[in-house]
Scaffold this motif. Structure first.
Motif, PDB file in Angstrom:
ATOM      1  N   ASP A 100       0.872  -1.173   0.000  1.00  0.00           N
ATOM      2  CA  ASP A 100       0.000   0.000   0.000  1.00  0.00           C
ATOM      3  C   ASP A 100       0.907   1.220   0.000  1.00  0.00           C
ATOM      4  N   VAL A 101       0.767   2.069  -1.011  1.00  0.00           N
ATOM      5  CA  VAL A 101       1.622   3.243  -1.169  1.00  0.00           C
ATOM      6  C   VAL A 101       0.782   4.490  -0.930  1.00  0.00           C
ATOM      7  N   PHE A 102       1.268   5.366  -0.037  1.00  0.00           N
ATOM      8  CA  PHE A 102       0.553   6.587   0.325  1.00  0.00           C
ATOM      9  C   PHE A 102       1.385   7.801  -0.068  1.00  0.00           C
ATOM     10  N   PHE A 103       0.760   8.735  -0.752  1.00  0.00           N
ATOM     11  CA  PHE A 103       1.406   9.998  -1.105  1.00  0.00           C
ATOM     12  C   PHE A 103       0.630  11.128  -0.448  1.00  0.00           C
ATOM     13  N   ASP A 146      13.421  21.229   1.851  1.00  0.00           N
ATOM     14  CA  ASP A 146      13.878  19.872   1.545  1.00  0.00           C
ATOM     15  C   ASP A 146      12.871  18.803   1.936  1.00  0.00           C
ATOM     16  N   THR A 147      11.774  19.181   2.561  1.00  0.00           N
ATOM     17  CA  THR A 147      10.775  18.198   2.973  1.00  0.00           C
ATOM     18  C   THR A 147       9.393  18.688   2.567  1.00  0.00           C
ATOM     19  N   GLY A 148       8.407  17.851   2.804  1.00  0.00           N
ATOM     20  CA  GLY A 148       7.028  18.244   2.511  1.00  0.00           C
ATOM     21  C   GLY A 148       6.297  17.272   1.629  1.00  0.00           C
ATOM     22  N   LYS A 149       7.009  16.535   0.790  1.00  0.00           N
ATOM     23  CA  LYS A 149       6.392  15.522  -0.059  1.00  0.00           C
ATOM     24  C   LYS A 149       6.671  14.166   0.597  1.00  0.00           C
ATOM     25  N   LYS A 150       5.624  13.578   1.166  1.00  0.00           N
ATOM     26  CA  LYS A 150       5.796  12.346   1.938  1.00  0.00           C
ATOM     27  C   LYS A 150       5.315  11.130   1.161  1.00  0.00           C
ATOM     28  N   CYS A 151       6.073  10.070   1.283  1.00  0.00           N
ATOM     29  CA  CYS A 151       5.697   8.773   0.719  1.00  0.00           C
ATOM     30  C   CYS A 151       5.773   7.750   1.835  1.00  0.00           C
ATOM     31  N   GLY A 152       4.707   7.015   2.039  1.00  0.00           N
ATOM     32  CA  GLY A 152       4.679   5.936   3.011  1.00  0.00           C
ATOM     33  C   GLY A 152       4.299   4.654   2.301  1.00  0.00           C
ATOM     34  N   SER A 194      10.921  16.014  -3.358  1.00  0.00           N
ATOM     35  CA  SER A 194      10.193  15.438  -4.490  1.00  0.00           C
ATOM     36  C   SER A 194       9.688  14.048  -4.106  1.00  0.00           C
ATOM     37  N   PHE A 195       8.591  13.656  -4.722  1.00  0.00           N
ATOM     38  CA  PHE A 195       8.036  12.341  -4.425  1.00  0.00           C
ATOM     39  C   PHE A 195       8.962  11.223  -4.893  1.00  0.00           C
ATOM     40  N   SER A 254      12.222   6.454  -3.312  1.00  0.00           N
ATOM     41  CA  SER A 254      13.500   5.736  -3.269  1.00  0.00           C
ATOM     42  C   SER A 254      13.964   5.531  -1.838  1.00  0.00           C
ATOM     43  N   GLU A 255      13.878   6.558  -1.009  1.00  0.00           N
ATOM     44  CA  GLU A 255      14.309   6.456   0.387  1.00  0.00           C
ATOM     45  C   GLU A 255      13.446   5.464   1.160  1.00  0.00           C
TER      46      GLU A 255
END
Length: 100
Positions: free
Chosen positions: A38-41, A50-56, A74-75, A80-81
């Motif tokens: 399950d991918v959350f944006f 340098d932050t603000g676009k979160k991917c879980g 960036s998303f 990748s991280e």
């Protein structure tokens, strides 16, 4: 391999989904016990550029579910991280599952 995408305050993007599928493909092929992802944006207001676009990403596998989240400018970097962190978690889980 089943991948579900959820967007919170972000427009759906085929480019993001393709990049996430490409990165997750390596995890699915390397660890065959992973069932689903399950991918959350989502975006959030931060004081840093340098932050603000979160991917879980949450992975379904035997045992407790695995989850990792990262925030970048960036998303694509966030994806990748997050996949790198999940790879470390899966390696630990794989070592525990080995039978001697």
């Amino acid at each position: 391999m089943e991948i579900l995408f959820e967007y919170h305050d972000v427009a759906a993007s085929d480019r993001l989904e393709a990049h996430a599928k490409e990165k997750l493909e390596t995890l699915f092929t390397r660890y065959d016990f992973v069932i689903r992802a399950d991918v959350f944006f989502k975006t959030e207001n931060t004081s840093s550029d340098d932050t603000g676009k979160k991917c879980g990403i949450r992975l379904s596998a035997p045992g407790p579910r695995l989850f990792a989240e990262s925030s970048h400018d960036s998303f694509l970097d966030a994806i990748s991280e997050t996949v790198k962190e999940l790879s470390r978690q899966l390696e630990k889980r794989n070592d525990k599952m080995k039978t001697y």
